[in-house]
Design a protein around this motif. Structure first.
Motif, mmCIF file in Angstrom:
data_model
loop_
_atom_site.group_PDB
_atom_site.id
_atom_site.type_symbol
_atom_site.label_atom_id
_atom_site.label_comp_id
_atom_site.label_asym_id
_atom_site.label_seq_id
_atom_site.Cartn_x
_atom_site.Cartn_y
_atom_site.Cartn_z
ATOM 1 N N ASN A 100 -22.603 -120.269 -81.182
ATOM 2 C CA ASN A 100 -22.256 -120.954 -79.943
ATOM 3 C C ASN A 100 -21.534 -122.237 -80.334
ATOM 4 N N SER A 101 -21.260 -123.104 -79.381
ATOM 5 C CA SER A 101 -20.464 -124.294 -79.673
ATOM 6 C C SER A 101 -21.169 -125.258 -80.617
ATOM 7 N N ASN A 102 -22.478 -125.111 -80.803
ATOM 8 C CA ASN A 102 -23.224 -126.017 -81.675
ATOM 9 C C ASN A 102 -23.609 -125.408 -83.016
ATOM 10 N N ALA A 103 -23.478 -124.114 -83.154
ATOM 11 C CA ALA A 103 -23.894 -123.430 -84.382
ATOM 12 C C ALA A 103 -22.700 -122.660 -84.937
ATOM 13 N N LEU A 104 -22.046 -123.235 -85.946
ATOM 14 C CA LEU A 104 -20.816 -122.683 -86.494
ATOM 15 C C LEU A 104 -21.075 -122.096 -87.877
ATOM 16 N N ALA A 105 -20.037 -121.469 -88.416
ATOM 17 C CA ALA A 105 -20.124 -120.911 -89.768
ATOM 18 C C ALA A 105 -19.342 -121.785 -90.739
ATOM 19 N N PHE A 106 -19.890 -121.926 -91.961
ATOM 20 C CA PHE A 106 -19.248 -122.711 -92.998
ATOM 21 C C PHE A 106 -19.314 -121.935 -94.317
ATOM 22 N N HIS A 107 -18.261 -122.040 -95.101
ATOM 23 C CA HIS A 107 -18.226 -121.391 -96.415
ATOM 24 C C HIS A 107 -18.586 -119.901 -96.299
ATOM 25 N N GLU A 134 -7.011 -109.284 -69.298
ATOM 26 C CA GLU A 134 -8.246 -109.968 -69.698
ATOM 27 C C GLU A 134 -8.098 -110.423 -71.146
ATOM 28 N N SER A 135 -8.254 -111.705 -71.394
ATOM 29 C CA SER A 135 -7.944 -112.266 -72.703
ATOM 30 C C SER A 135 -9.160 -112.296 -73.620
ATOM 31 N N ASP A 136 -8.923 -111.993 -74.890
ATOM 32 C CA ASP A 136 -9.926 -112.201 -75.928
ATOM 33 C C ASP A 136 -9.227 -112.325 -77.271
ATOM 34 N N TYR A 137 -9.952 -112.819 -78.254
ATOM 35 C CA TYR A 137 -9.485 -112.837 -79.641
ATOM 36 C C TYR A 137 -10.092 -111.632 -80.370
ATOM 37 N N TRP A 138 -9.424 -111.216 -81.421
ATOM 38 C CA TRP A 138 -10.073 -110.271 -82.317
ATOM 39 C C TRP A 138 -10.881 -111.017 -83.379
ATOM 40 N N VAL A 139 -10.342 -112.120 -83.873
ATOM 41 C CA VAL A 139 -11.108 -112.970 -84.785
ATOM 42 C C VAL A 139 -10.885 -114.421 -84.366
ATOM 43 N N ALA A 140 -11.951 -115.168 -84.218
ATOM 44 C CA ALA A 140 -11.875 -116.594 -83.925
ATOM 45 C C ALA A 140 -12.589 -117.353 -85.037
ATOM 46 N N LEU A 141 -11.831 -118.165 -85.765
ATOM 47 C CA LEU A 141 -12.412 -118.946 -86.857
ATOM 48 C C LEU A 141 -12.770 -120.336 -86.359
ATOM 49 N N TYR A 142 -14.025 -120.699 -86.557
ATOM 50 C CA TYR A 142 -14.541 -122.042 -86.291
ATOM 51 C C TYR A 142 -15.140 -122.568 -87.596
ATOM 52 N N GLY A 143 -15.673 -123.768 -87.549
ATOM 53 C CA GLY A 143 -16.315 -124.335 -88.725
ATOM 54 C C GLY A 143 -15.306 -124.727 -89.788
ATOM 55 N N GLN A 144 -15.718 -124.671 -91.039
ATOM 56 C CA GLN A 144 -14.870 -125.108 -92.144
ATOM 57 C C GLN A 144 -15.089 -124.226 -93.367
ATOM 58 N N ILE A 161 -5.618 -113.265 -84.146
ATOM 59 C CA ILE A 161 -6.446 -114.155 -84.970
ATOM 60 C C ILE A 161 -6.202 -115.591 -84.509
ATOM 61 N N ALA A 162 -7.264 -116.310 -84.186
ATOM 62 C CA ALA A 162 -7.128 -117.695 -83.726
ATOM 63 C C ALA A 162 -7.977 -118.610 -84.591
ATOM 64 N N VAL A 163 -7.375 -119.688 -85.069
ATOM 65 C CA VAL A 163 -8.114 -120.762 -85.730
ATOM 66 C C VAL A 163 -8.326 -121.849 -84.690
ATOM 67 N N ARG A 164 -9.579 -122.129 -84.390
ATOM 68 C CA ARG A 164 -9.930 -123.042 -83.302
ATOM 69 C C ARG A 164 -10.297 -124.414 -83.867
ATOM 70 N N LEU A 165 -9.725 -125.456 -83.237
ATOM 71 C CA LEU A 165 -9.948 -126.834 -83.683
ATOM 72 C C LEU A 165 -10.591 -127.678 -82.589
ATOM 73 N N ASN A 166 -11.372 -127.050 -81.734
ATOM 74 C CA ASN A 166 -11.842 -127.741 -80.532
ATOM 75 C C ASN A 166 -13.132 -128.536 -80.729
ATOM 76 N N SER A 167 -13.476 -128.841 -81.979
ATOM 77 C CA SER A 167 -14.565 -129.779 -82.264
ATOM 78 C C SER A 167 -14.314 -130.380 -83.636
ATOM 79 N N GLU A 168 -14.916 -131.532 -83.915
ATOM 80 C CA GLU A 168 -14.710 -132.184 -85.203
ATOM 81 C C GLU A 168 -15.157 -131.302 -86.359
ATOM 82 N N GLN A 169 -16.173 -130.484 -86.122
ATOM 83 C CA GLN A 169 -16.678 -129.615 -87.184
ATOM 84 C C GLN A 169 -15.697 -128.501 -87.554
#
Length: 756
Positions: free
Chosen positions: A122-129, A147-157, A176-184
């Motif tokens: 969710n917006s508070n629990a991301l993946a890293f490494h 109807e819009s969706d991503y196939w892969v959405a990358l969050y975290g770092q 494929i979307a790389v999302r930058l919508n939070s500092e993390q």
């Protein structure tokens, strides 16, 4: 005894001091059901490995969550790579540290959430490494195309997506979307490498990008994403194949093969584009690199055989908007364009998009040591504004260039020779211009999952078996039901009175054994309905509406009325269509809302007595940039007594991210076309927002005029060498640009224009 006690004490101390591997406490789980997975998913620790049993897993929403370690990740994989199929409403989410997923296939369904694979819970629990590798997503599409969706959405770092296979995304949304919508998720240092991006069909509006890094809202934020050694084949969704909307990204060593669109530096600053290979092979709308914003570096790229123009050209430097808002076009400043090879690139546009809003020309930029060779000797540059802010030096071209560029380009005949890497280089090794000779060309086979086939995006007509059909509707219907993809059904001479709607859900050809000797009539409101997966070619047939219901709104061919997510093709050759006049508004072909044709072609046919239109391609009237067909070809046909228009083709809105629609209408004869009282446009041909229209060598007799309405996108309309006999001249209206129309209307003859 004391010695023995001392020995035991020393042994105990030694055991305490010996480091114990985390893996010693890891567990391997063989999971055979969703319940089994849920039972262990919350207690995973570093080094644990989950193996999913081979088979089809339906409606399986996987959450892989935990704290792995660099040398002991938490792993989820298939019992056998490629034999764990996630179908129905399935997806995958990763949250935590050092997680790894491999070997899965998503097909025959669609995600119930915003993404098929998401690097977050969710917006508070991301993946890293964390890493997703050797995963396949194959035609896993929401049935509602919009109807819009991503196939892969990358969050975290520090996450990696590699050696995976993506093909057939058809609904709205970035693959494929790389999302930058939070500092993390900012300054993320993600790595996207060695993936195979297969066929993505033309979407027909904005929302068909293959890869996007960032969004306009966060475009002044740096991402530091590396996109390296990926293969993009026929990724045709829209004009932006890759859309960079952030800063400090590197795009290196990727191959774009016959891909319609461009690598676009849409927002963000300081990106590096280097060592990429663009191979268009003369395919229409194949593009290269589009430059916007500050501090962009474009170096050592190889571009060959690209046919795209305007925003989709082989190379484009855009004008910006003064004091631009974050979501518009920032001025190009301090761009470095060096040591690139442009071989047989038709169009290179500088200061492109110049208009009343985009007046900020490129500044403080350098274009040097580039090689520009066109074997047809046609110079590629178009200058749309002042380009003095781009300083040229050391460039070599074999054509005469515009005067504003000639100071920095040496004109020279350059012989080229294919090197071991398959690319063309000057025979003379003394030239410093162009891409480096050690450029590596990535093989398609070195990308994606090695165990998953890279199949063609669609089935070609007439590529299957041929079936001979005896006279009669029963035999015809049975043959259609039993036919395979690409098959050809050949009809014996005679009458075929069809009482059922024929549903086409495969690529199929139906033709007469002897042209004009197989006649089809039908008793339903339509003869054929093209559905998802269907494409239809008809050849040499006679089709009569004489037995159709005595009601308004019949058609010979229609698409599924709603819910088509697959693009289709329709071709009619050398056929005779008659008696579509049992009631009013009897059309030949009608598109359903949301349906999209890659190709509609009518060639060598005769149409007699039609109370409706021939091609109804104007159901998308909400002005959202959506339209119904990419290529429409109408050639060498005769239309007699048609109350509606031959073509009604509509593309509304202000979006500029698509190439089409594109119409080619040539060598047709229109007799008494367009004067029906229900033909609201009072036209024989009605085009709204069509991007390219070539209307050549047609004869219109006692017919309504051609009506063209230009909107956005700098449309190209050419109306030449036509005869308008007792037919008014074409009308061209500019709906969004002030001033005279931009159509080319030449060498037409207009006798008796005051008569009907």
């Amino acid at each position: 005894m004391r010695l023995f006690k001392d020995y035991l004490l020393n042994m105990c101390l030694a055991l305490v001091l010996v480091p114990v591997s985390v893996a010693a406490f890891a567990t391997e789980y063989f999971v055979a059901s969703k319940d089994d997975y849920q039972a262990i998913s919350s207690k995973l620790v570093a080094g644990d490995k989950i193996i999913l049993k081979n088979g089809v897993w339906t409606d399986f929403e996987i959450l892989l969550e935990g704290q792995g370690e660099a040398d002991a990740p938490i792993t989820l994989t298939a019992e056998t790579k490629g034999q764990v199929i996630l179908s129905g409403l399935s997806n995958l989410r990763l949250a935590g540290q050092h997680l790894a997923v491999s070997g899965l296939v998503f097909k025959n369904g669609y995600t119930p959430s915003s993404a098929v694979i998401e690097f977050r819970k969710n917006s508070n629990a991301l993946a890293f490494h964390s890493r997703v590798t050797e995963v396949v997503i194959d035609n896993y599409n929401n049935p509602d195309k919009q109807e819009s969706d991503y196939w892969v959405a990358l969050y975290g770092q520090h996450n990696r997506l590699d050696h995976s296979h993506f093909v057939g995304k058809r609904n709205r949304g970035v693959t494929i979307a790389v999302r930058l919508n939070s500092e993390q998720s900012q300054q993320n240092y993600h790595q996207i490498d060695h993936n195979y991006f297969g066929y993505r069909p033309t979407f027909g509006s904005n929302g068909g990008e293959t890869l996007r890094i960032g969004t306009s809202h966060y475009s002044l934020t740096d991402s530091y994403t590396l996109v390296e050694n990926n293969y993009f084949e026929h990724t045709n969704g829209e004009v932006e194949i890759i859309s960079i909307k952030s800063g400090k990204n590197t795009l290196r060593g990727n191959v774009f093969f016959e891909a319609r669109g461009t690598l676009t530096l849409r927002h963000g600053n300081g990106n590096i584009v280097e060592q990429n290979i663009f191979l268009g092979n003369g395919v229409e709308h194949t593009g290269g690199i589009r430059v916007i914003n500050k501090d962009q570096v474009i170096r050592n790229n190889y571009l060959q055989g690209l046919k795209g123009y305007r925003f989709g050209s082989g190379f484009t430097v855009l004008n910006g908007v003064p004091n631009s808002s974050i979501n518009r076009y920032h001025q190009v400043e301090n761009a470095l364009i060096v040591n690139n090879s442009f071989i047989d690139v038709d169009h290179m546009h500088l200061a492109a998009g110049s208009d009343a809003e985009r007046t900020a020309v490129p500044i403080n930029s350098v274009m040097k040591d580039n090689l520009i060779i066109n074997t047809n000797k046609q110079q590629p540059f178009s200058l749309f504004d002042d380009v003095s802010g781009i300083k040229l030096s050391g460039n070599i071209a074999n054509t005469e260039l515009p005067a504003a560029l000639s100071y920095g380009v040496k004109r020279q005949n350059v012989a080229l020779k294919k090197a071991e890497n398959g690319l063309l280089y000057p025979v003379s090794g003394k030239l410093n211009a162009g891409a480096k000779r050690d450029l590596k060309v990535l093989s398609k086979q070195d990308t994606g999952a090695s165990w998953y086939p890279k199949s063609p995006g669609f089935v070609t007509f007439d590529s299957g078996q041929t079936h001979q059909v005896a006279q009669g509707a029963t035999a015809l219907l049975a043959a259609i039901d039993q036919a395979g993809e690409g098959d050809v059904i050949v009809l014996a001479n005679g009458q075929y009175d069809v009482s059922k709607l024929i549903k086409i859900n495969k690529t199929l050809t139906i033709k007469a054994a002897q042209a004009g000797q197989a006649t089809l009539t039908f008793e339903r409101s339509a003869l054929f309905e093209i559905q998802n997966g269907g494409s239809l070619k008809l050849e040499g047939l006679v089709i009569s509406g004489a037995n159709s219901p005595d009601s308004a709104g019949n058609s010979v061919v229609r698409t599924q009325k709603w819910g088509m997510v697959d693009n289709y093709r329709f071709v009619l050759l050398n056929s005779h269509i008659l008696a579509l006049d049992i009631n009013h508004t009897f059309d030949f072909f009608v598109t359903g809302k949301g349906a999209f044709a890659d190709e509609i072609s009518l060639m060598g046919n005769t149409f007699d007595n039609v109370t409706g239109d021939i091609l109804v391609l104007n159901t998308e009237i909400e002005d959202l940039g959506i339209y119904n067909a990419e290529y429409v070809t109408v050639k060498n046909n005769t239309f007699n007594n048609v109350q509606g228009a031959v073509v009604k083709l509509y593309r509304g809105g202000t979006d500029e991210s698509t190439f089409g629609p594109l119409l080619h209408m040539a060598d047709n004869t229109l007799n008494q076309v367009g004067y029906g009282k229900r033909n609201k446009n009072k036209s024989s041909l009605y085009l709204h927002g069509v991007q390219v229209a070539n209307i050549l060598q047609n004869t219109l007799v006692k017919s309504a005029p051609i009506v063209v309405e230009h909107t956005v996108g700098e449309p190209i309309t050419v109306i030449k060498n036509n005869l308008f006999d007792a037919t008014q001249a074409p009308t061209i209206t500019e709906l969004r640009v002030e001033g005279p129309h931009t159509a080319v209307i030449d060498d037409n003859k207009t006798p008796n224009t005051d008569k009907r």
